[in-house]
Enzyme design. Structure first.
Site, mmCIF file in Angstrom:
data_model
loop_
_atom_site.group_PDB
_atom_site.id
_atom_site.type_symbol
_atom_site.label_atom_id
_atom_site.label_comp_id
_atom_site.label_asym_id
_atom_site.label_seq_id
_atom_site.Cartn_x
_atom_site.Cartn_y
_atom_site.Cartn_z
ATOM 1 N N CYS A 114 -1.021 9.304 -0.330
ATOM 2 C CA CYS A 114 -0.344 8.530 -1.386
ATOM 3 C C CYS A 114 -0.370 9.234 -2.745
ATOM 4 O O CYS A 114 0.397 8.888 -3.636
ATOM 5 C CB CYS A 114 -0.961 7.146 -1.516
ATOM 6 N N HIS A 253 1.033 4.066 -8.352
ATOM 7 C CA HIS A 253 1.242 3.957 -6.902
ATOM 8 C C HIS A 253 1.215 2.470 -6.542
ATOM 9 O O HIS A 253 0.381 1.715 -7.032
ATOM 10 C CB HIS A 253 0.128 4.714 -6.186
ATOM 11 N N ASN A 283 3.836 -0.697 0.494
ATOM 12 C CA ASN A 283 3.211 0.593 0.157
ATOM 13 C C ASN A 283 3.914 1.713 0.934
ATOM 14 O O ASN A 283 3.843 1.753 2.157
ATOM 15 C CB ASN A 283 1.721 0.522 0.524
HETATM 16 O O1 UT7 Z 1 -2.011 3.560 -0.445
HETATM 17 C C1 UT7 Z 1 -3.203 3.926 0.204
HETATM 18 C C2 UT7 Z 1 -4.317 3.204 -0.327
HETATM 19 N N1 UT7 Z 1 -4.470 1.919 0.316
HETATM 20 C C3 UT7 Z 1 -4.844 0.893 -0.433
HETATM 21 O O2 UT7 Z 1 -4.920 0.994 -1.622
HETATM 22 C C4 UT7 Z 1 -5.261 -0.373 0.240
HETATM 23 C C5 UT7 Z 1 -6.377 -1.007 -0.558
HETATM 24 N N2 UT7 Z 1 -6.891 -2.212 0.070
HETATM 25 C C6 UT7 Z 1 -6.209 -3.362 0.015
HETATM 26 O O3 UT7 Z 1 -5.124 -3.420 -0.533
HETATM 27 C C7 UT7 Z 1 -6.872 -4.578 0.593
HETATM 28 O O4 UT7 Z 1 -8.167 -4.260 1.011
HETATM 29 C C8 UT7 Z 1 -6.085 -5.196 1.775
HETATM 30 C C9 UT7 Z 1 -4.834 -5.874 1.265
HETATM 31 C C10 UT7 Z 1 -5.739 -4.147 2.810
HETATM 32 C C11 UT7 Z 1 -6.945 -6.243 2.470
HETATM 33 O O5 UT7 Z 1 -7.338 -7.233 1.509
HETATM 34 P P1 UT7 Z 1 -8.846 -7.707 1.413
HETATM 35 O O6 UT7 Z 1 -8.891 -8.750 0.405
HETATM 36 O O7 UT7 Z 1 -9.683 -6.479 1.206
HETATM 37 O O8 UT7 Z 1 -9.069 -8.335 2.831
HETATM 38 P P2 UT7 Z 1 -10.149 -7.975 3.951
HETATM 39 O O9 UT7 Z 1 -9.766 -6.744 4.685
HETATM 40 O O10 UT7 Z 1 -11.519 -8.035 3.354
HETATM 41 O O11 UT7 Z 1 -9.971 -9.209 4.910
HETATM 42 C C12 UT7 Z 1 -10.244 -10.555 4.466
HETATM 43 C C13 UT7 Z 1 -9.873 -11.512 5.559
HETATM 44 C C14 UT7 Z 1 -10.429 -11.128 6.927
HETATM 45 O O12 UT7 Z 1 -10.750 -12.303 7.603
HETATM 46 P P3 UT7 Z 1 -12.277 -12.768 7.769
HETATM 47 O O13 UT7 Z 1 -12.956 -11.624 8.486
HETATM 48 O O14 UT7 Z 1 -12.772 -12.962 6.358
HETATM 49 O O15 UT7 Z 1 -12.162 -14.016 8.557
HETATM 50 C C15 UT7 Z 1 -9.266 -10.473 7.595
HETATM 51 O O16 UT7 Z 1 -9.341 -10.532 9.007
HETATM 52 O O17 UT7 Z 1 -8.458 -11.535 5.710
HETATM 53 C C16 UT7 Z 1 -8.113 -11.275 7.066
HETATM 54 N N3 UT7 Z 1 -6.862 -10.541 7.127
HETATM 55 C C17 UT7 Z 1 -5.659 -11.134 7.225
HETATM 56 N N4 UT7 Z 1 -5.281 -12.414 7.291
HETATM 57 C C18 UT7 Z 1 -3.966 -12.673 7.392
HETATM 58 C C19 UT7 Z 1 -6.683 -9.211 7.077
HETATM 59 N N5 UT7 Z 1 -5.386 -8.909 7.152
HETATM 60 C C20 UT7 Z 1 -4.733 -10.083 7.241
HETATM 61 C C21 UT7 Z 1 -3.382 -10.418 7.359
HETATM 62 N N6 UT7 Z 1 -3.031 -11.723 7.417
HETATM 63 N N7 UT7 Z 1 -2.405 -9.484 7.379
#
Ligand code: UT7
Length: 328
Positions: A114, A253, A283
């Site tokens: 990225c 980004h 993204n």
């Molecule tokens: O461009 C390259 C660089 N990439 C990035 O910058 C990505 C940076 N990271 C992020 O943007 C975020 O970490 C995400 C958007 C990918 C994820 O958000 P988060 O707030 O960090 O969520 P998480 O991974 O900690 O997941 C929280 C909860 C989990 O459920 P439990 O275990 O708490 O029950 C996940 O299973 O949200 C759940 N979850 C979803 N729920 C509905 C994860 N993905 C989804 C989804 N829909 N698509």
């Protein structure tokens, strides 16, 4: 020889097919509210089956050439930043060279995920200042949708397809005032594609286990991005001899709206001076910065003389920022 190097034209291209969060709700366990709240994404563009990264990259490149008033034969170097090349080799840059008829150009791909467009911009500036190139086409192009495990909701809702391009050449004044790049290979494990390279070549097993797709530890990348985006921006500003108060517009980004909001807040840049299109496109890795920059210019947010901060971060881990005094 010019002492300054700037962007003299920009273009972008997005596939027509729009996939909304509601469309994704139908094929995986996710929902619109979660995606909007956690990422800011509402919809994204997904390329058709027969489209590869070079197809989008060539269209963005042609738009940038038109905008710059430069002919394809005048380009002497093409750098394509991508994590989703058409194939391992030849480079996507060479494939684009053929498509657009840039017969006098050397061509190579650059892998910084990225951060790729900012790495490529830095490389283009160095080639021009050292006299090894006069007019460089810098492209960020991705078809990430074909590298996703559509059963992994943690990545499938985030990434998408598109391309942006810039024509870079010597300018009288202003232009790319400074850049700052960095990498930390110890964080490679947080965002990668396990199979398909020499570490784990393709086998029936790698295909069955869906190892030819993006794997991301979102929260680790989130923490890294939130910290590094501000640090590298401050470093690029310091190198330009300007201060934060001199920055007219921020083009970040587009990885996560919360990361953008936090960074803008920490740098004291009000959101009406920050370009955000993540709601439309998701993204698009190396293509996200050039698409955002192209749109910000074409919508009139960026004017001649403005000081622009562009900043990116991604797999590697890598990061980069540039301060550009807009020339057009
Ligand atoms: O461009 C390259 C660089 N990439 C990035 O910058 C990505 C940076 N990271 C992020 O943007 C975020 O970490 C995400 C958007 C990918 C994820 O958000 P988060 O707030 O960090 O969520 P998480 O991974 O900690 O997941 C929280 C909860 C989990 O459920 P439990 O275990 O708490 O029950 C996940 O299973 O949200 C759940 N979850 C979803 N729920 C509905 C994860 N993905 C989804 C989804 N829909 N698509």
């Amino acid at each position: 020889m010019n002492k300054s190097v700037g962007i003299i034209g920009m273009g972008s291209y997005l596939p027509e097919r729009i996939v909304t969060n509601f469309d994704l709700e139908k094929i995986m366990d996710t929902n619109n509210d979660w995606i909007v709240e956690r990422t800011g994404i509402e919809r994204r563009r997904i390329a058709e089956k027969d489209i590869a990264t070079s197809d989008l990259g060539a269209k963005a490149a042609e738009a940038a050439l038109l905008d710059a008033g430069v002919k394809a034969e005048e380009i002497d170097l093409i750098i394509t930043a991508t994590l989703s090349p058409d194939m391992n080799f030849p480079s996507t840059a060479c494939i684009i060279q053929e498509k657009i008829g840039a017969v006098n150009a050397a061509a190579f791909d650059l892998g910084a995920a990225c951060s790729g467009f900012i790495y490529a911009l830095t490389t283009a500036k160095a080639f021009i200042l050292s006299g090894q190139a006069k007019t460089v086409l810098v492209i960020g192009a991705e078809v990430i949708s074909k590298l996703l495990n559509w059963e992994d909701r943690k990545t499938a809702v985030i990434f998408a397809d598109g391309a942006g391009a810039a024509v870079v050449s010597g300018v009288e004044e202003g232009g790319i005032l400074s850049t700052a790049l960095g990498a930390d290979g110890t964080g490679g494990k947080f965002l990668y594609m396990p199979a398909g390279g020499t570490r784990m070549p393709a086998t029936h097993e790698t295909v069955d286990k869906k190892l030819h797709s993006v794997v991301m530890d979102g929260s680790e990348v989130f923490k890294f991005a939130s910290r590094k985006m501000v640090e590298v921006s401050e470093e690029a500003i310091r190198r330009s001899g300007l201060t934060l108060n001199d920055i007219d517009y921020l083009v970040p980004h587009q990885a996560n709206l919360r990361i953008i909001n936090n960074a803008a807040k920490r740098m004291n840049i009000p959101m009406d001076r920050v370009y955000v299109n993540i709601q439309e496109y998701g993204n698009i890795s190396a293509a996200s910065v050039p698409i955002a920059l192209d749109e910000a210019v074409k919508k009139g947010h960026i004017k001649k003389g403005d000081h622009i901060l562009v900043v990116g971060f991604g797999a590697g881990l890598t990061w980069g920022a540039a301060i550009i005094q807009w020339n057009k």
